[in-house]
Scaffold this motif. Sequence first.
Motif, PDB file in Angstrom:
ATOM      1  N   GLU A 172      18.738  50.961  52.293  1.00 36.84           N
ATOM      2  CA  GLU A 172      18.148  52.296  52.414  1.00 36.84           C
ATOM      3  C   GLU A 172      18.874  53.313  51.547  1.00 36.84           C
ATOM      4  O   GLU A 172      18.403  54.447  51.386  1.00 36.84           O
ATOM      5  CB  GLU A 172      18.211  52.750  53.875  1.00 36.84           C
ATOM      6  N   GLY A 173      20.004  52.985  51.027  1.00 32.41           N
ATOM      7  CA  GLY A 173      20.751  53.942  50.202  1.00 32.41           C
ATOM      8  C   GLY A 173      21.421  54.998  51.021  1.00 32.41           C
ATOM      9  O   GLY A 173      21.593  56.120  50.532  1.00 32.41           O
ATOM     10  N   THR A 174      21.761  54.699  52.245  1.00 32.45           N
ATOM     11  CA  THR A 174      22.420  55.671  53.130  1.00 32.45           C
ATOM     12  C   THR A 174      23.777  55.128  53.532  1.00 32.45           C
ATOM     13  O   THR A 174      24.194  54.047  53.122  1.00 32.45           O
ATOM     14  CB  THR A 174      21.562  55.930  54.371  1.00 32.45           C
ATOM     15  N   ALA A 199      22.882  49.572  52.677  1.00 32.05           N
ATOM     16  CA  ALA A 199      22.761  49.310  51.242  1.00 32.05           C
ATOM     17  C   ALA A 199      21.304  49.301  50.804  1.00 32.05           C
ATOM     18  O   ALA A 199      20.954  49.784  49.712  1.00 32.05           O
ATOM     19  CB  ALA A 199      23.433  47.967  50.914  1.00 32.05           C
TER      20      ALA A 199
END
Length: 258
Positions: free
Chosen positions: A237-239, A235
């Motif tokens: 790191e947006g991955t 969440a």
Amino acid sequence: MKKKFSLAGLILILILAFTGCGKSETSEYDEETLQYYSQYFVSFFNSQTEEQIESYKNSTDTLLDMYLIQNGVPIEGENFISMLDAWQAGLNECGAFVQCGEFEMTTDQDGATLTADAHFEDRDGTIVFEYSENMYLESVTVSGHYTTGEILQKAGLNTILGMGTVFIVLIFLCFIIWLFNFIPVLEKKFRKKETEEPVLQTAAQPDFAAAGTAAPAGNTDDQELAAVIAAAIAAAEGTSTDDFIVRSIKRRKTNKWK
């Protein structure tokens, strides 16, 4: 001194006078009438059957008194049944009645007693009738004559029976006391069973500490923690969690997370 002797003599005379007044003269009895009554009672008691005796016992006191009065029998109803039982007991002891001799009368302040020797089938005996002051029959006694050998034999049997009973009771008490020796042994066995039952119950349960592998609960907690951390990193790191794998988790000495 003379006055004292005179007083003592007067007291003695008074005591003798009162003693003489207290004694009642013996009543006069018609011996011929009592002889007749006694012979009549012998034939009357001997003629009664078992059915008649049962009917007397089942009758009320009033009917029984009326029957005795109508037949001219000088017996009170309350004593009649007991006299029949006494006569039957004498017959059971001496056998059937055969004949009776002449009665001899003796008197006292309470009444008159007539006694006669009688012959029965099994043994000779004595019949005794006791009359009250009003010449009413009060009791009947039939007793058998026993030889010295029979008396000694009966006394010996009674002695053996009494001593035998005592020894049997003593032996039984000794047996009961001997059984007390087994009480501690039985009590020890019951206590041993009570202590073994809880051990068997705990042994049946799984013991993860004794097993070579760790309890599965610890692995489950680590996997859940790793999944939570991986989701937090993804969440941030947006991955996606598919791009990395969390292999180990170590706590750092310096924690900047607040």
